[in-house]
Scaffold this motif. Structure first.
Motif, PDB file in Angstrom:
ATOM      1  N   ARG A 194       1.001  -1.179  -0.074  1.00  0.00           N
ATOM      2  CA  ARG A 194      -0.458   0.122   0.151  1.00  0.00           C
ATOM      3  C   ARG A 194       0.695   1.411   0.100  1.00  0.00           C
ATOM      4  N   ILE A 195       2.083   0.747  -0.587  1.00  0.00           N
ATOM      5  CA  ILE A 195       2.944   2.198   0.153  1.00  0.00           C
ATOM      6  C   ILE A 195       3.225   3.165  -0.986  1.00  0.00           C
ATOM      7  N   GLU A 196       3.099   2.970  -2.023  1.00  0.00           N
ATOM      8  CA  GLU A 196       2.551   3.681  -3.593  1.00  0.00           C
ATOM      9  C   GLU A 196       1.031   4.523  -3.585  1.00  0.00           C
ATOM     10  N   GLU A 197      -0.240   4.111  -2.610  1.00  0.00           N
ATOM     11  CA  GLU A 197      -0.642   4.446  -2.690  1.00  0.00           C
ATOM     12  C   GLU A 197      -0.895   5.761  -1.468  1.00  0.00           C
ATOM     13  N   PHE A 198      -0.182   5.326  -0.777  1.00  0.00           N
ATOM     14  CA  PHE A 198       0.293   6.668   0.095  1.00  0.00           C
ATOM     15  C   PHE A 198       1.080   7.614  -0.228  1.00  0.00           C
ATOM     16  N   VAL A 199       1.956   7.461  -1.116  1.00  0.00           N
ATOM     17  CA  VAL A 199       2.564   8.392  -1.609  1.00  0.00           C
ATOM     18  C   VAL A 199       1.975   9.362  -3.021  1.00  0.00           C
ATOM     19  N   ALA A 200       0.493   8.296  -3.236  1.00  0.00           N
ATOM     20  CA  ALA A 200       0.128   8.858  -4.221  1.00  0.00           C
ATOM     21  C   ALA A 200      -0.701  10.290  -3.453  1.00  0.00           C
ATOM     22  N   ARG A 201      -1.090   9.935  -2.321  1.00  0.00           N
ATOM     23  CA  ARG A 201      -1.747  10.642  -1.964  1.00  0.00           C
ATOM     24  C   ARG A 201      -1.147  11.813  -0.986  1.00  0.00           C
ATOM     25  N   GLU A 209      10.666   5.630   2.400  1.00  0.00           N
ATOM     26  CA  GLU A 209      12.009   6.543   2.096  1.00  0.00           C
ATOM     27  C   GLU A 209      13.061   5.478   0.399  1.00  0.00           C
ATOM     28  N   LYS A 210      12.661   4.560   0.160  1.00  0.00           N
ATOM     29  CA  LYS A 210      13.668   4.763  -0.976  1.00  0.00           C
ATOM     30  C   LYS A 210      12.690   4.912  -2.426  1.00  0.00           C
ATOM     31  N   ILE A 211      11.184   4.387  -1.767  1.00  0.00           N
ATOM     32  CA  ILE A 211      10.528   4.949  -3.741  1.00  0.00           C
ATOM     33  C   ILE A 211      10.461   6.886  -3.078  1.00  0.00           C
ATOM     34  N   ALA A 212       9.658   7.073  -2.017  1.00  0.00           N
ATOM     35  CA  ALA A 212       9.755   9.008  -1.947  1.00  0.00           C
ATOM     36  C   ALA A 212      11.285   9.473  -2.506  1.00  0.00           C
ATOM     37  N   LEU A 213      12.690   8.740  -2.045  1.00  0.00           N
ATOM     38  CA  LEU A 213      13.242   9.590  -2.423  1.00  0.00           C
ATOM     39  C   LEU A 213      13.652   9.618  -4.431  1.00  0.00           C
ATOM     40  N   GLU A 214      13.481   8.382  -4.988  1.00  0.00           N
ATOM     41  CA  GLU A 214      13.203   8.441  -6.379  1.00  0.00           C
ATOM     42  C   GLU A 214      11.802   8.784  -6.873  1.00  0.00           C
ATOM     43  N   ASP A 215      11.390   9.837  -6.051  1.00  0.00           N
ATOM     44  CA  ASP A 215       9.826   9.692  -6.604  1.00  0.00           C
ATOM     45  C   ASP A 215      10.072  12.094  -7.374  1.00  0.00           C
ATOM     46  N   GLU A 216       9.721  12.393  -8.006  1.00  0.00           N
ATOM     47  CA  GLU A 216       9.980  13.089  -8.958  1.00  0.00           C
ATOM     48  C   GLU A 216       9.831  14.072  -7.873  1.00  0.00           C
ATOM     49  N   TYR A 217       8.167  14.187  -7.541  1.00  0.00           N
ATOM     50  CA  TYR A 217       7.352  14.918  -6.578  1.00  0.00           C
ATOM     51  C   TYR A 217       8.767  15.385  -5.525  1.00  0.00           C
ATOM     52  N   PHE A 218       9.031  14.928  -5.050  1.00  0.00           N
ATOM     53  CA  PHE A 218       9.817  14.549  -4.084  1.00  0.00           C
ATOM     54  C   PHE A 218      11.520  14.793  -3.856  1.00  0.00           C
ATOM     55  N   ILE A 219      11.584  15.016  -4.597  1.00  0.00           N
ATOM     56  CA  ILE A 219      12.739  15.502  -5.362  1.00  0.00           C
ATOM     57  C   ILE A 219      13.056  16.752  -5.925  1.00  0.00           C
ATOM     58  N   GLU A 220      12.026  17.215  -6.490  1.00  0.00           N
ATOM     59  CA  GLU A 220      11.780  18.546  -6.991  1.00  0.00           C
ATOM     60  C   GLU A 220      11.622  19.456  -6.026  1.00  0.00           C
ATOM     61  N   ARG A 221      10.723  19.291  -4.814  1.00  0.00           N
ATOM     62  CA  ARG A 221      10.805  20.033  -3.376  1.00  0.00           C
ATOM     63  C   ARG A 221      12.000  19.690  -2.865  1.00  0.00           C
ATOM     64  N   LYS A 222      13.164  18.606  -2.847  1.00  0.00           N
ATOM     65  CA  LYS A 222      13.786  18.742  -2.151  1.00  0.00           C
ATOM     66  C   LYS A 222      13.628  18.020  -0.490  1.00  0.00           C
ATOM     67  N   LEU A 223      12.735  17.370  -0.449  1.00  0.00           N
ATOM     68  CA  LEU A 223      11.586  16.911   0.789  1.00  0.00           C
ATOM     69  C   LEU A 223      12.385  15.533   0.834  1.00  0.00           C
ATOM     70  N   TYR A 224      13.120  14.987   2.081  1.00  0.00           N
ATOM     71  CA  TYR A 224      14.288  14.305   1.909  1.00  0.00           C
ATOM     72  C   TYR A 224      13.924  13.790   3.656  1.00  0.00           C
ATOM     73  N   PRO A 225      14.212  12.593   4.373  1.00  0.00           N
ATOM     74  CA  PRO A 225      13.497  12.369   5.321  1.00  0.00           C
ATOM     75  C   PRO A 225      14.285  13.161   6.775  1.00  0.00           C
ATOM     76  N   ASN A 226      13.507  13.492   7.992  1.00  0.00           N
ATOM     77  CA  ASN A 226      13.874  14.747   8.609  1.00  0.00           C
ATOM     78  C   ASN A 226      14.507  13.708   9.814  1.00  0.00           C
ATOM     79  N   VAL A 227      14.662  14.839  11.387  1.00  0.00           N
ATOM     80  CA  VAL A 227      14.919  13.597  12.374  1.00  0.00           C
ATOM     81  C   VAL A 227      14.099  12.588  13.072  1.00  0.00           C
ATOM     82  N   ASP A 228      11.841  12.552  12.816  1.00  0.00           N
ATOM     83  CA  ASP A 228      11.554  12.117  13.379  1.00  0.00           C
ATOM     84  C   ASP A 228      11.534  10.439  12.209  1.00  0.00           C
ATOM     85  N   PHE A 229      11.994  10.403  11.010  1.00  0.00           N
ATOM     86  CA  PHE A 229      11.397   9.426  10.058  1.00  0.00           C
ATOM     87  C   PHE A 229      11.597   7.745  11.084  1.00  0.00           C
TER      88      PHE A 229
END
Ligand code: SDX
Length: 390
Positions: free
Chosen positions: A248-255, A309-329
């Motif tokens: 279900r990870i892809e579903e939540f990344v899409a959300r 983490e892997k899916i998000a770091l390879e997704d252009e939405y997160f790459i474009e917006r420079k979204l990385y895991p933070n201290v809470d992840f």
């Protein structure tokens, strides 16, 4: 409008903003405490040594460090009457609600007899806060279980003592696991300070009015509680539990990418870091160490977090917006593995951040500070007359 953007030296130049404590370079993922990189402190130091550094600007020598640790031990107990505050709460009260109340109540036990204009008295206030937060935090947990409060032990170090007060009971021996205590101490280091984030800015603004440090720290606890800030560690676990299965990870990344969906990937993104949060990297290594020590390398929660983490770091939405895991992840996964209930995660963040909050408060009140007064951008009506005005 004329004067709307007037530069107000009264606010910007006040020492409510200036600080020498922590430096962050968000673009390059750099975090320095008094010039020392967080990675080196996490690797070589311990929380009380970092606390000394944040307060005094230099690492302590052997004697200074020992004196600091011994003084903290002298302040770990709380006034016996403080216990009554807990009885006013339901057993299922959120521990952050209790912490807002009992830490603010410290003002009634200690502040009235202290002179905050005296540097030595301010130092004692700092020791009281640093020493009592783990005791109060563990009491929240014990109260939720209906178990007796455990008194602090002076033969244990700061992190060991917290785990003891959390998990020991009067009926049996309790042996602190040194690997878990070391991980706990490292989590305290990684959360100790982070420049002028929302909760630290709250503490400084409250302090700029002359409010006492116990009340100011209570205001920081309230600000930290929000899921966009310190409440994110608890929200990461809730998110992973809601995702439930790697399928279900892809579903939540899409959300998370859907503008019309309020869901955000908790533990990702940051107001300042547009690169990896350096604390997240250390936290990820600590997570592996703890789960290995506990034989949980194949923990499904960890596997899911790693895949997310892997899916998000390879997704252009997160790459474009420079979204990385933070201290809470990753911190929540470690705390869950140690046996800390999810509702206590933000309490632990508040315990660790208390020294950062206090150091910023102390730095500001030690200068010729002025009251902070954020200016607003007025977008309302211009002046108009009351209908039928005479
Ligand atoms: C802490 O300030 C500090 O130093 C805080 C802290 C500390 O030690 O004190 O580091 C501790 O609070 C860490 C952050 C913990 N919070 C979370 O993990 C909650 C999830 N993160 C998001 O809520 C968010 O990233 C914030 C609140 C942390 C930051 O919000 P911003 O500043 O609005 O994010 P941004 O400006 O970088 O957003 C850019 C874009 C936006 O989309 P667009 O309008 O450009 O299309 O990225 C989107 C945001 O909507 N975005 C996310 C996202 N975070 C930002 N989209 C999906 N998931 C996310 N997590």
């Amino acid at each position: 409008q004329e004067g709307l953007f007037t530069y107000d030296p009264g606010f910007v130049s006040t020492s409510a903003c200036e600080s020498k404590i922590t430096y962050i370079d968000g673009a390059n993922g750099v975090l320095l405490h008094r010039g020392y990189p967080i990675e080196q402190l996490a690797e070589n130091s311990d929380y009380l040594e970092v606390a000394y550094l944040l307060l005094h600007g230099e690492l302590p020598n052997e004697a200074e460090g020992q004196r600091f640790r011994d003084t903290v031990k002298n302040h770990t107990m709380i006034h016996e009457q403080m216990r009554h505050f807990f009885n006013g709460f339901r057993r299922d009260a959120h521990p952050m609600a209790i912490m807002c109340g009992v830490v603010g109540a410290l003002s009634a036990f200690y502040h009235d007899t202290m002179d905050m204009t005296d540097e030595k008295e301010r130092e004692v206030a700092g020791f009281r806060l640093l020493a009592k937060m783990p005791t109060l935090g563990a009491m929240c947990h014990k109260y939720s279980l209906g178990q007796p409060f455990m008194y602090p032990r002076n033969d244990l170090n700061y992190a060991e003592n917290f785990l003891y007060m959390m998990f020991a009971n009067p009926c049996e021996e309790y042996e602190v696991n040194p690997v878990l205590a070391k991980a706990m101490d490292r989590i305290f280091i990684l959360h100790a300070d982070h420049e002028q984030n929302a909760s630290t800015s709250t503490v400084r603004l409250a302090g700029s009015t002359g409010a006492n440090p116990f009340a100011c720290i209570a205001s920081g606890i309230a600000a930290l509680w929000g899921p966009a800030h310190g409440g994110a560690n608890e929200a990461v676990l809730a998110m992973l539990e809601e995702i439930g299965d790697e399928s279900r990870i892809e579903e939540f990344v899409a959300r998370a990418k859907d503008k019309d969906d309020p869901f955000r990937l908790m533990g990702f993104g940051h107001r300042v870091y547009k690169n990896f949060d350096p604390r997240a990297k250390v936290m990820r290594e600590t997570c592996h160490e703890v789960l290995k020590e506990l034989g949980l390398e194949n923990d499904p929660m960890l596997k899911m977090a790693q895949k997310l983490e892997k899916i998000a770091l390879e997704d252009e939405y997160f790459i474009e917006r420079k979204l990385y895991p933070n201290v809470d992840f990753y911190s929540g996964i470690i705390l869950k593995a140690i046996g800390i209930p999810v509702s206590m995660f933000t309490v632990i963040f508040a315990m660790a951040r208390t020294i950062g909050w206090f150091a910023h408060w102390n730095e500001m009140v030690s200068t010729n500070y002025r009251i902070g007064r954020p200016r607003q951008l007025y977008t309302g009506y211009t002046q108009r007359d009351y209908p039928g005005k005479k």
